[in-house]
Enzyme design. Structure first.
Site, PDB file in Angstrom:
ATOM      1  N   ARG A   8     -29.059 -65.170  47.376  1.00 22.70           N
ATOM      2  CA  ARG A   8     -29.524 -64.746  46.032  1.00 22.70           C
ATOM      3  C   ARG A   8     -30.071 -63.315  45.997  1.00 22.70           C
ATOM      4  O   ARG A   8     -30.811 -62.949  45.094  1.00 22.70           O
ATOM      5  CB  ARG A   8     -30.576 -65.701  45.471  1.00 22.70           C
ATOM      6  CG  ARG A   8     -30.061 -67.081  45.212  1.00 22.70           C
ATOM      7  CD  ARG A   8     -30.892 -67.785  44.167  1.00 22.70           C
ATOM      8  NE  ARG A   8     -30.343 -69.092  43.873  1.00 22.70           N
ATOM      9  CZ  ARG A   8     -30.724 -70.218  44.462  1.00 22.70           C
ATOM     10  NH1 ARG A   8     -31.677 -70.197  45.370  1.00 22.70           N
ATOM     11  NH2 ARG A   8     -30.160 -71.352  44.129  1.00 22.70           N
ATOM     12  N   LYS A  17     -23.259 -50.113  40.372  1.00 29.94           N
ATOM     13  CA  LYS A  17     -22.089 -50.941  40.028  1.00 29.94           C
ATOM     14  C   LYS A  17     -21.474 -51.446  41.331  1.00 29.94           C
ATOM     15  O   LYS A  17     -21.145 -50.649  42.219  1.00 29.94           O
ATOM     16  CB  LYS A  17     -21.044 -50.122  39.270  1.00 29.94           C
ATOM     17  CG  LYS A  17     -21.299 -50.039  37.779  1.00 29.94           C
ATOM     18  CD  LYS A  17     -20.102 -49.431  37.072  1.00 29.94           C
ATOM     19  CE  LYS A  17     -20.337 -49.315  35.582  1.00 29.94           C
ATOM     20  NZ  LYS A  17     -19.244 -48.602  34.905  1.00 29.94           N
ATOM     21  N   GLU A  49     -13.862 -36.621  40.328  1.00 27.42           N
ATOM     22  CA  GLU A  49     -15.116 -37.132  39.741  1.00 27.42           C
ATOM     23  C   GLU A  49     -16.135 -35.991  39.579  1.00 27.42           C
ATOM     24  O   GLU A  49     -16.927 -35.998  38.652  1.00 27.42           O
ATOM     25  CB  GLU A  49     -15.706 -38.261  40.599  1.00 27.42           C
ATOM     26  CG  GLU A  49     -14.802 -39.488  40.756  1.00 27.42           C
ATOM     27  CD  GLU A  49     -14.806 -40.450  39.562  1.00 27.42           C
ATOM     28  OE1 GLU A  49     -15.498 -40.186  38.552  1.00 27.42           O
ATOM     29  OE2 GLU A  49     -14.091 -41.479  39.650  1.00 27.42           O
ATOM     30  N   LYS A  51     -25.338 -38.040  37.078  1.00 20.33           N
ATOM     31  CA  LYS A  51     -25.149 -39.491  37.132  1.00 20.33           C
ATOM     32  C   LYS A  51     -26.501 -40.204  37.054  1.00 20.33           C
ATOM     33  O   LYS A  51     -26.648 -41.196  36.330  1.00 20.33           O
ATOM     34  CB  LYS A  51     -24.414 -39.888  38.413  1.00 20.33           C
ATOM     35  CG  LYS A  51     -24.275 -41.396  38.528  1.00 20.33           C
ATOM     36  CD  LYS A  51     -22.904 -41.874  38.783  1.00 20.33           C
ATOM     37  CE  LYS A  51     -22.790 -43.372  38.519  1.00 20.33           C
ATOM     38  NZ  LYS A  51     -21.615 -43.970  39.091  1.00 20.33           N
ATOM     39  N   GLU A  93     -24.696 -50.020  30.894  1.00 20.83           N
ATOM     40  CA  GLU A  93     -23.546 -49.522  30.139  1.00 20.83           C
ATOM     41  C   GLU A  93     -23.392 -50.164  28.756  1.00 20.83           C
ATOM     42  O   GLU A  93     -22.355 -50.719  28.413  1.00 20.83           O
ATOM     43  CB  GLU A  93     -22.254 -49.703  30.960  1.00 20.83           C
ATOM     44  CG  GLU A  93     -21.120 -48.826  30.435  1.00 20.83           C
ATOM     45  CD  GLU A  93     -19.869 -48.853  31.315  1.00 20.83           C
ATOM     46  OE1 GLU A  93     -19.973 -48.513  32.503  1.00 20.83           O
ATOM     47  OE2 GLU A  93     -18.818 -49.209  30.805  1.00 20.83           O
ATOM     48  N   ARG A  96     -23.602 -44.638  29.264  1.00 18.59           N
ATOM     49  CA  ARG A  96     -22.980 -44.736  30.601  1.00 18.59           C
ATOM     50  C   ARG A  96     -21.450 -44.768  30.501  1.00 18.59           C
ATOM     51  O   ARG A  96     -20.762 -44.395  31.452  1.00 18.59           O
ATOM     52  CB  ARG A  96     -23.506 -45.959  31.356  1.00 18.59           C
ATOM     53  CG  ARG A  96     -23.002 -45.992  32.785  1.00 18.59           C
ATOM     54  CD  ARG A  96     -23.743 -46.945  33.685  1.00 18.59           C
ATOM     55  NE  ARG A  96     -23.191 -46.887  35.028  1.00 18.59           N
ATOM     56  CZ  ARG A  96     -23.761 -47.399  36.098  1.00 18.59           C
ATOM     57  NH1 ARG A  96     -24.916 -48.026  35.990  1.00 18.59           N
ATOM     58  NH2 ARG A  96     -23.195 -47.307  37.282  1.00 18.59           N
ATOM     59  N   ASN A 126     -16.894 -43.027  32.276  1.00 13.80           N
ATOM     60  CA  ASN A 126     -15.523 -43.542  32.362  1.00 13.80           C
ATOM     61  C   ASN A 126     -14.503 -42.546  31.803  1.00 13.80           C
ATOM     62  O   ASN A 126     -13.344 -42.919  31.568  1.00 13.80           O
ATOM     63  CB  ASN A 126     -15.411 -44.881  31.603  1.00 13.80           C
ATOM     64  CG  ASN A 126     -16.364 -45.919  32.166  1.00 13.80           C
ATOM     65  OD1 ASN A 126     -16.712 -45.868  33.339  1.00 13.80           O
ATOM     66  ND2 ASN A 126     -16.806 -46.842  31.333  1.00 13.80           N
ATOM     67  N   HIS A 163     -10.931 -42.641  32.739  1.00  9.73           N
ATOM     68  CA  HIS A 163     -10.729 -43.804  33.591  1.00  9.73           C
ATOM     69  C   HIS A 163      -9.841 -44.871  32.963  1.00  9.73           C
ATOM     70  O   HIS A 163      -9.190 -45.630  33.678  1.00  9.73           O
ATOM     71  CB  HIS A 163     -12.074 -44.424  33.985  1.00  9.73           C
ATOM     72  CG  HIS A 163     -12.792 -43.664  35.074  1.00  9.73           C
ATOM     73  ND1 HIS A 163     -13.099 -42.323  34.955  1.00  9.73           N
ATOM     74  CD2 HIS A 163     -13.246 -44.037  36.294  1.00  9.73           C
ATOM     75  CE1 HIS A 163     -13.721 -41.929  36.057  1.00  9.73           C
ATOM     76  NE2 HIS A 163     -13.823 -42.944  36.883  1.00  9.73           N
ATOM     77  N   HIS A 205      -7.043 -46.017  35.178  1.00  5.48           N
ATOM     78  CA  HIS A 205      -6.881 -47.390  35.681  1.00  5.48           C
ATOM     79  C   HIS A 205      -5.489 -47.922  35.359  1.00  5.48           C
ATOM     80  O   HIS A 205      -4.896 -48.657  36.153  1.00  5.48           O
ATOM     81  CB  HIS A 205      -7.935 -48.317  35.061  1.00  5.48           C
ATOM     82  CG  HIS A 205      -9.325 -48.090  35.588  1.00  5.48           C
ATOM     83  ND1 HIS A 205     -10.450 -48.437  34.882  1.00  5.48           N
ATOM     84  CD2 HIS A 205      -9.758 -47.539  36.751  1.00  5.48           C
ATOM     85  CE1 HIS A 205     -11.527 -48.112  35.593  1.00  5.48           C
ATOM     86  NE2 HIS A 205     -11.127 -47.574  36.730  1.00  5.48           N
ATOM     87  N   HIS A 235      -7.582 -43.735  43.418  1.00  2.00           N
ATOM     88  CA  HIS A 235      -8.374 -43.823  42.188  1.00  2.00           C
ATOM     89  C   HIS A 235      -8.697 -42.431  41.629  1.00  2.00           C
ATOM     90  O   HIS A 235      -8.483 -42.156  40.454  1.00  2.00           O
ATOM     91  CB  HIS A 235      -9.662 -44.608  42.458  1.00  2.00           C
ATOM     92  CG  HIS A 235     -10.614 -44.608  41.303  1.00  2.00           C
ATOM     93  ND1 HIS A 235     -10.350 -45.268  40.117  1.00  2.00           N
ATOM     94  CD2 HIS A 235     -11.818 -43.997  41.135  1.00  2.00           C
ATOM     95  CE1 HIS A 235     -11.352 -45.059  39.279  1.00  2.00           C
ATOM     96  NE2 HIS A 235     -12.256 -44.302  39.867  1.00  2.00           N
TER      97      HIS A 235
HETATM   98  N1  GLY Z   1     -18.343 -45.027  37.953  1.00  2.00           N
HETATM   99  C1  GLY Z   1     -18.835 -45.155  36.647  1.00  2.00           C
HETATM  100  C2  GLY Z   1     -20.213 -45.735  36.571  1.00  2.00           C
HETATM  101  O1  GLY Z   1     -20.880 -45.855  37.578  1.00  2.00           O
HETATM  102  O2  GLY Z   1     -20.645 -46.085  35.505  1.00  2.00           O
END
Ligand code: GLY
Length: 324
Positions: A119, A141, A183, A225, A235, A239, A243, A246, A250, A264
């Protein structure tokens, strides 16, 4: 060394950025440990190149190395099970610490394993690729993939520390370095025109890993960031800016398959150019900004729309995008 704080109340943590930090990992990690046991999850490539340096730096602690094959396949239920099984077999408990030592795949897999192991067990990120140093190791994330898409099973789970040693980037293949640079460019395009201008003048030095240039690029990216994650950790709003490009990216990755034909970051580079072009078509950004982005990608040798002709089938890409 530069230190950037991600301000999240009691879950706040620092990102330490600088040269030759790996050999000093013991000094950085020890204040965060609740017990002296540390599991290090890494992949075969990183282990071969840098495992001995990290093990020596942590020699005063009881370390358990979990070495997985390299590759996106590890972000799967099978990869997760293998990491968890190794932790159980070694008898790790909730006071011990799990270290993610590698690129985005290892960071995502290990962070998710840490979030569910008994947990939740604390974890630390030691990112070894440019992409993971400027993006995926920061912000909590974590995820694995399944047949429905990338990163669809995961958790927001913050590390206790991010240790970004820019010296280890010297062993990265050029393709991986450029994938990470996509990035970095993204942070220049998120409302920081000074940084974009700086990249336009100094991008070649960043890619050549000139110490001052790479340190500035990683620190500036991490500051942006950290600010965005502090504003909107889960998000619900801003946030989503992270993206940029992205959704297109993607879709290109899904179309290319995940076997290394399109990394990526390469997909993000093309995706950002697509996002700017699409935005201009909708009248939401100026054509001169599209040109600015395209010219920068061209002059730094980054992947562009013109390199992805075989993947540009609109109905197929739209199908992928609807799952994103
Ligand atoms: N890689 C995008 C984020 O961390 O929100």
């Amino acid at each position: 060394m530069t230190s950037v704080t991600v301000n999240l109340g009691e879950r706040s943590y620092d990102i330490a950025i600088g040269e030759d930090l790996l050999g000093r990992a013991g000094e950085f990690l020890t204040p965060h440990l609740k017990a002296s046991r540390v599991a290090i999850v890494t992949d075969e490539n990183v282990h071969a190149l840098h495992g001995a340096t990290l093990a020596a730096a942590l020699s005063k602690l009881e370390t358990h190395m979990i070495v997985r094959p390299a590759g996106e396949d590890q972000k799967s239920f099978a990869g997760l099970e293998a990491v968890l099984e190794s932790l159980f077999r070694a008898g790790f408990d909730r006071n011990d610490t799990i270290v993610a030592f590698g690129g985005g795949v290892i960071g995502d897999l290990t962070g998710f394993a840490a979030s569910v192991y008994k947990r939740g067990c604390q974890f630390i990120q030691i990112p070894t690729t440019l992409l993971s140093q400027v993006d995926s190791s920061v912000g909590g994330k974590t995820a694995i993939n399944n047949q429905f898409g990338k990163n669809l099973i995961g958790a927001f789970y913050q590390p206790k520390l991010v240790l970004a040693d820019t010296t280890v980037l010297k062993t990265l293949p050029e393709r991986e370095l450029k994938a990470g640079y996509a990035e970095v460019v993204k942070y220049g395009l998120l409302g920081d025109s000074d940084f974009f201008g700086w990249l336009d003048a100094n991008g070649a030095d960043v890619l050549a890993l000139k110490p001052e240039a790479i340190a500035h690029a990683v620190a500036t990216s991490c500051k942006t960031k950290a600010r965005i994650v502090a504003e909107d950790e889960l998000e619900h709003g801003s946030r989503a800016l992270l993206n940029l490009g992205h959704t297109f990216g993607h879709a290109l990755e899904a179309e290319a398959g995940y076997q290394g034909d399109l990394l990526h970051g390469e997909a993000v580079s093309i995706g950002m150019e697509m996002a700017f072009a699409f935005s201009a078509q909708l009248g939401l950004c100026r054509q001169k900004d599209v040109t600015l982005v395209s010219n920068h990608l061209e002059k730094t040798g980054m992947p562009q729309i013109k390199d992805a002709a075989s993947l540009l089938r609109p109905e197929v890409l739209l199908g992928h995008m609807s799952q994103d």
